[in-house]
Design an enzyme around this catalytic site. Structure first.
Site, PDB file in Angstrom:
ATOM      1  CB  SER A   1      -0.849  -0.022   1.273  1.00 51.60           C
ATOM      2  OG  SER A   1      -1.416   1.236   1.551  1.00 51.60           O
TER       3      SER A   1
ATOM      4  CE1 TYR B   1      -5.168  -1.659   4.260  1.00 49.78           C
ATOM      5  CE2 TYR B   1      -3.963   0.375   3.879  1.00 49.78           C
ATOM      6  CZ  TYR B   1      -4.584  -0.769   3.393  1.00 49.78           C
ATOM      7  OH  TYR B   1      -4.605  -1.013   2.039  1.00 49.78           O
TER       8      TYR B   1
END
Ligand code: NAP
Length: 253
Positions: free
Chosen positions: A145, A158
């Site tokens: 990410s 996350y």
């Protein structure tokens, strides 16, 4: 000839979380390049299964909840029982939970870490053992990410999990390159999927995000097809431990 190196005919790819979004885009890209697909999802991925079949490729479905890392050995057992071997693993399944760091709950920490990094590591371990037993190497592609590179905001687990993905990609690449196993990652930028629905529905965040993407648009699942086929193919045999941003230039800003 070089284009032949991208051909995945006869290969079998195991893709987690392929019923929607980026996982579906990557499964279809791999199938277009010649792969048969083993999909690992919580529910039956009917849409992806039909689309893979329409490309003339085989699709096997395995149901598993990857928030429970104990399911991992059964996934590989089932995959081998059904498909006979595995050539490519795409660790795509992932979730996000949003809350201020001051309020963030242990449940939201554990759920995200379990699926995004713990199951990713143990599934890679099981599949790497299988690759070594098969004796022909293999390809592992992890989905990282922008928050493997940046801190983000209101998504502590996350950020932690995706930063771990980039580190683990390097570690696994270092240990398994000698077995002909390439481990790399793709870091998608801001892509229009379920995962970012909340952001896209927030008018000011949506504008802010679009304003700093040089390409001037959100990414789409099809944008993942070229990069995944490249990293799954012989064309990338000398690429080890690298995280490739597919982000419309976000990190270049
Ligand atoms: P998505 O449409 O929500 O897809 C996530 C996939 O993971 C779905 O197929 C989902 O299946 C599966 N999944 C979730 N929890 C699971 C579980 N417990 N066990 C098994 N499978 C599970 O979102 P996406 O954007 O395509 O996300 C795919 C990956 O890309 C994720 O790792 C995400 O972090 C990463 N990513 C996305 C973006 C973005 O902008 N969209 C950016 C960077 C990275 P269900 O349908 O059953 O929930």
């Amino acid at each position: 000839m070089i284009l032949n190196a991208f051909n995945l005919e006869g290969k079998i790819a195991l893709v987690t979380g392929c019923n929607t979004g980026l996982g579906q885009g990557m499964a279809l890209g791999l199938a277009q390049a010649g792969c048969d697909i083993i999909g690992v999802n919580r529910a039956g991925p009917a849409d992806t299964q039909a689309k893979v079949a329409a490309l003339g490729r085989r699709f096997w479905s395995i149901q598993a909840d990857l928030t429970q890392p104990s399911v991992v050995p059964h996934i590989v057992e089932q995959a081998i029982a059904q498909a006979g071997h595995i050539d490519i693993l795409v660790n795509n399944a992932g979730i996000i939970r949003r809350d201020d760091a001051l309020n963030f709950s242990e449940q939201d920490w554990d759920d995200v870490m379990n699926i995004n990094s713990k199951s990713l590591f143990f599934l890679s371990q099981q599949v790497a053992r299988q690759f070594i037993a098969q004796g022909k190497g293999g390809k592992i592609i992890n989905i990282a990410s922008m928050l493997s590179f940046q801190g983000g905001i209101r998504v502590p687990s996350y950020t932690a999990s995706k930063s771990a993905v980039m580190g683990l990609t390097r570690l696994m690449a270092n240990e398994w390159a000698k077995h002909g196993v390439n481990v790399n990652a793709i870091a998608p930028g801001y892509m229009a999927t379920n995962n970012t629905e909340q952001l896209r529905n927030d008018e000011s965040r949506n504008e802010e995000i679009l304003g700093r993407i040089p390409a001037g648009r959100w990414g789409i699942p099809d944008d993942m097809m070229g990069p995944i086929v490249f990293l799954a193919s012989d064309a990338s045999d000398y690429i080890n431990g690298y995280t490739l941003a597919v982000d419309g230039g976000w990190l270049a800003r």
